[in-house]
Design a protein around this motif. Structure first.
Motif, PDB file in Angstrom:
ATOM      1  N   LYS A   1     128.120 -19.513 -18.117  1.00  0.00           N
ATOM      2  CA  LYS A   1     127.211 -18.843 -17.202  1.00  0.00           C
ATOM      3  C   LYS A   1     125.777 -19.120 -17.642  1.00  0.00           C
ATOM      4  O   LYS A   1     125.463 -19.033 -18.837  1.00  0.00           O
ATOM      5  N   VAL A   2     124.920 -19.470 -16.700  1.00  0.00           N
ATOM      6  CA  VAL A   2     123.532 -19.792 -17.009  1.00  0.00           C
ATOM      7  C   VAL A   2     122.607 -18.914 -16.174  1.00  0.00           C
ATOM      8  O   VAL A   2     122.983 -18.432 -15.098  1.00  0.00           O
ATOM      9  N   ASP A   3     121.395 -18.698 -16.684  1.00  0.00           N
ATOM     10  CA  ASP A   3     120.433 -17.846 -15.985  1.00  0.00           C
ATOM     11  C   ASP A   3     119.978 -18.455 -14.668  1.00  0.00           C
ATOM     12  O   ASP A   3     119.771 -17.748 -13.683  1.00  0.00           O
ATOM     13  N   ASP A   4     119.816 -19.792 -14.661  1.00  0.00           N
ATOM     14  CA  ASP A   4     119.340 -20.467 -13.453  1.00  0.00           C
ATOM     15  C   ASP A   4     120.279 -21.622 -13.112  1.00  0.00           C
ATOM     16  O   ASP A   4     120.086 -22.739 -13.586  1.00  0.00           O
ATOM     17  N   PRO A   5     121.303 -21.357 -12.293  1.00  0.00           N
ATOM     18  CA  PRO A   5     122.276 -22.408 -11.987  1.00  0.00           C
ATOM     19  C   PRO A   5     121.803 -23.413 -10.943  1.00  0.00           C
ATOM     20  O   PRO A   5     122.538 -24.344 -10.616  1.00  0.00           O
ATOM     21  N   ARG A   6     120.581 -23.289 -10.443  1.00  0.00           N
ATOM     22  CA  ARG A   6     120.122 -24.179  -9.372  1.00  0.00           C
ATOM     23  C   ARG A   6     120.062 -25.643  -9.800  1.00  0.00           C
ATOM     24  O   ARG A   6     120.204 -26.540  -8.981  1.00  0.00           O
ATOM     25  N   GLN A   7     119.838 -25.879 -11.097  1.00  0.00           N
ATOM     26  CA  GLN A   7     119.731 -27.265 -11.562  1.00  0.00           C
ATOM     27  C   GLN A   7     121.088 -27.878 -11.898  1.00  0.00           C
ATOM     28  O   GLN A   7     121.162 -29.012 -12.342  1.00  0.00           O
ATOM     29  N   PHE A   8     122.155 -27.122 -11.666  1.00  0.00           N
ATOM     30  CA  PHE A   8     123.499 -27.604 -11.968  1.00  0.00           C
ATOM     31  C   PHE A   8     124.382 -27.470 -10.732  1.00  0.00           C
ATOM     32  O   PHE A   8     124.086 -26.722  -9.811  1.00  0.00           O
ATOM     33  N   GLY A   9     125.501 -28.176 -10.731  1.00  0.00           N
ATOM     34  CA  GLY A   9     126.547 -27.898  -9.767  1.00  0.00           C
ATOM     35  C   GLY A   9     127.304 -26.653 -10.189  1.00  0.00           C
ATOM     36  O   GLY A   9     127.486 -26.398 -11.378  1.00  0.00           O
ATOM     37  N   CYS A  10     127.729 -25.843  -9.239  1.00  0.00           N
ATOM     38  CA  CYS A  10     128.420 -24.590  -9.540  1.00  0.00           C
ATOM     39  C   CYS A  10     129.927 -24.742  -9.357  1.00  0.00           C
ATOM     40  O   CYS A  10     130.398 -25.565  -8.572  1.00  0.00           O
ATOM     41  N   VAL A  11     130.679 -23.894 -10.087  1.00  0.00           N
ATOM     42  CA  VAL A  11     132.136 -23.940 -10.031  1.00  0.00           C
ATOM     43  C   VAL A  11     132.664 -22.527  -9.790  1.00  0.00           C
ATOM     44  O   VAL A  11     132.838 -21.760 -10.742  1.00  0.00           O
TER      45      VAL A  11
ATOM     46  N   LEU B   1     130.737 -27.374  -6.306  1.00  0.00           N
ATOM     47  CA  LEU B   1     129.617 -27.339  -5.380  1.00  0.00           C
ATOM     48  C   LEU B   1     128.434 -28.113  -5.941  1.00  0.00           C
ATOM     49  O   LEU B   1     128.140 -28.042  -7.141  1.00  0.00           O
ATOM     50  N   GLU B   2     127.750 -28.841  -5.084  1.00  0.00           N
ATOM     51  CA  GLU B   2     126.569 -29.583  -5.497  1.00  0.00           C
ATOM     52  C   GLU B   2     125.415 -28.629  -5.785  1.00  0.00           C
ATOM     53  O   GLU B   2     125.465 -27.436  -5.452  1.00  0.00           O
ATOM     54  N   LYS B   3     124.351 -29.149  -6.387  1.00  0.00           N
ATOM     55  CA  LYS B   3     123.164 -28.339  -6.647  1.00  0.00           C
ATOM     56  C   LYS B   3     122.632 -27.755  -5.346  1.00  0.00           C
ATOM     57  O   LYS B   3     122.610 -28.418  -4.310  1.00  0.00           O
ATOM     58  N   THR B   4     122.202 -26.506  -5.411  1.00  0.00           N
ATOM     59  CA  THR B   4     121.652 -25.840  -4.240  1.00  0.00           C
ATOM     60  C   THR B   4     120.599 -24.833  -4.683  1.00  0.00           C
ATOM     61  O   THR B   4     120.629 -24.348  -5.816  1.00  0.00           O
ATOM     62  N   GLU B   5     119.675 -24.508  -3.788  1.00  0.00           N
ATOM     63  CA  GLU B   5     118.639 -23.524  -4.094  1.00  0.00           C
ATOM     64  C   GLU B   5     119.187 -22.102  -4.058  1.00  0.00           C
ATOM     65  O   GLU B   5     118.528 -21.172  -4.506  1.00  0.00           O
ATOM     66  N   ASP B   6     120.390 -21.926  -3.494  1.00  0.00           N
ATOM     67  CA  ASP B   6     120.979 -20.590  -3.399  1.00  0.00           C
ATOM     68  C   ASP B   6     122.428 -20.633  -3.879  1.00  0.00           C
ATOM     69  O   ASP B   6     123.366 -20.477  -3.096  1.00  0.00           O
ATOM     70  N   PRO B   7     122.633 -20.850  -5.208  1.00  0.00           N
ATOM     71  CA  PRO B   7     123.995 -21.006  -5.704  1.00  0.00           C
ATOM     72  C   PRO B   7     124.794 -19.708  -5.564  1.00  0.00           C
ATOM     73  O   PRO B   7     124.272 -18.622  -5.842  1.00  0.00           O
ATOM     74  N   PRO B   8     126.056 -19.806  -5.156  1.00  0.00           N
ATOM     75  CA  PRO B   8     126.869 -18.604  -4.957  1.00  0.00           C
ATOM     76  C   PRO B   8     127.386 -17.987  -6.251  1.00  0.00           C
ATOM     77  O   PRO B   8     127.775 -16.820  -6.268  1.00  0.00           O
TER      78      PRO B   8
END
Length: 367
Positions: free
Chosen positions: A147-157, A169-176
């Motif tokens: 878990k990271v504070d700012d996941p926007r620079q990464f893909g989310c799982v 999920l690809e990088k997004t400005e609004d990661p879920p």
């Protein structure tokens, strides 16, 4: 990296693959002379810390997937016996992406479960715990997620309530979600053997989505242990300092944890200050009234009097003059920084470049 006296309890049925083929472009000019995993980190090549963790988890057989400056790895680590390991090497002749690189070493694999590591991640992950999660869930692949504070620079799982991976999920400005792929996996060996051979294959864009579509179990192992991608100069410096200070214990650290690591042959003036997890390499000289904080000095680097070095990397044989200020800078091998220069965050000086006295300033406080 030194082998332990008795060795850890073996972890049956498991082996490791470490991917170390990248060129380390973000760390240039340091990687012009050495692959990123071989750069000095808290007194030893970065890869030494990872191999020590693998060995301490009870894994002996490790395959290194190499490419850029491939010969350097075998020259340093040999067959691994000196380090309590059985090391083998495979050279990637053309870029194959992550899954392709894993498939490229399949012919050397022997065990049912294969731990795969990106060779530029510094982590405190409990490797036995990761394997336990994998086996308890009878997974085809298990991913280490952090878990990271700012996941926007990464893909989310995202995962479900049972820890099964649902998507990549690809990088997004609004990661879920705030959990990301941490670059460490456990594969069942047949999954590796099923990856197409001889071409580029991405784990996140092809292999893992394909497994999800087929209904295979892709499991997550989520933890909050220390984790750092060492790909940038700032992260590289921070990771080395954390190792020196013991924030992440490492059996490969060539000394006791503390504010500074001075390697044999380093000379530091009595009234100089070296702290913040700095490493001063062999043959280095730190002159009177100099201050070195949270920095790395490669072999033979020299710092003049009243010079301030903070959060920097100085390449082998670099020469820094008197009254210089360096903050967040990378100085290449053999470079010369003249007296009274000032280089601040982001500055990079290529190997053998000479900057004359007062030649670069970020302020006008000296004439």
């Amino acid at each position: 990296m030194t082998a332990g006296p008795a060795g850890p309890d073996p972890l049956p049925g498991a082996e490791a693959v470490v991917l170390v083929g990248g060129k380390g472009m973000r760390l240039r000019p340091l990687t012009l002379s050495a692959p990123k995993p071989m750069l000095p980190t808290a007194g030893v090549p970065f890869l030494s810390h990872l191999l020590a963790r693998i060995r301490d988890a009870g894994i002996e057989h490790v395959v290194l997937g190499t490419s850029y400056k491939a010969e350097v790895f075998a020259e340093h680590f040999g067959d691994g016996s000196e380090f309590g390991l059985d090391l083998e090497y495979v050279v990637e002749e053309e870029p194959l992406d992550t899954a392709g690189a894993i498939r490229n070493v399949a012919h050397l694999l022997r065990e049912d479960d294969v731990l795969v590591f990106n060779g530029d991640i510094l982590s405190g992950l409990d490797l036995r715990g990761l394997v336990d999660t994998h086996r308890a869930n009878a997974a085809e692949v298990t991913l280490h997620l952090v878990k990271v504070d700012d996941p926007r620079q990464f893909g989310c799982v995202p995962t479900d309530s049972d820890g099964r991976v649902e998507a990549f999920l690809e990088k997004t400005e609004d990661p879920p979600v705030d959990q990301i792929n941490a670059g460490c996996y456990v594969f069942r060996r047949p999954v590796i053997e099923a990856i197409p051979a001889g071409r580029r294959v991405s784990v996140e864009r092809e292999t893992f989505p394909g497994l999800l579509e087929s209904g295979a179990r892709v499991q997550a192992h989520i933890d909050s242990s220390y984790w750092l991608d060492m790909g940038t100069p700032a992260a590289y410096v921070r990771g080395s300092a954390d190792l020196v200070r013991g924030a992440l214990p490492s059996a490969a650290l060539p000394g006791r944890p503390g504010e500074a690591l001075l390697l044999p042959g380093a000379e530091v003036a009595a009234d100089a200050r070296v702290d913040g997890g700095s490493t001063v390499g062999s043959g280095c000289v730190v002159a009177p009234r100099a201050q070195v904080t949270g920095s790395m000095l490669f072999e033979g680097a020299r710092i003049g009097s009243e010079t301030v070095v903070e959060r920097c990397v100085l390449g082998a044989g670099a020469r820094i003059g008197d009254r210089v200020t360096l903050r967040g800078a990378v100085i290449g091998d053999g470079a010369v920084i003249g007296d009274d220069c000032e280089l601040l965050d982001g500055a990079r000086v290529w190997p053998e470049v000479a900057i004359p006295a007062g030649g670069v300033r970020f302020s006008a406080d000296r004439g």
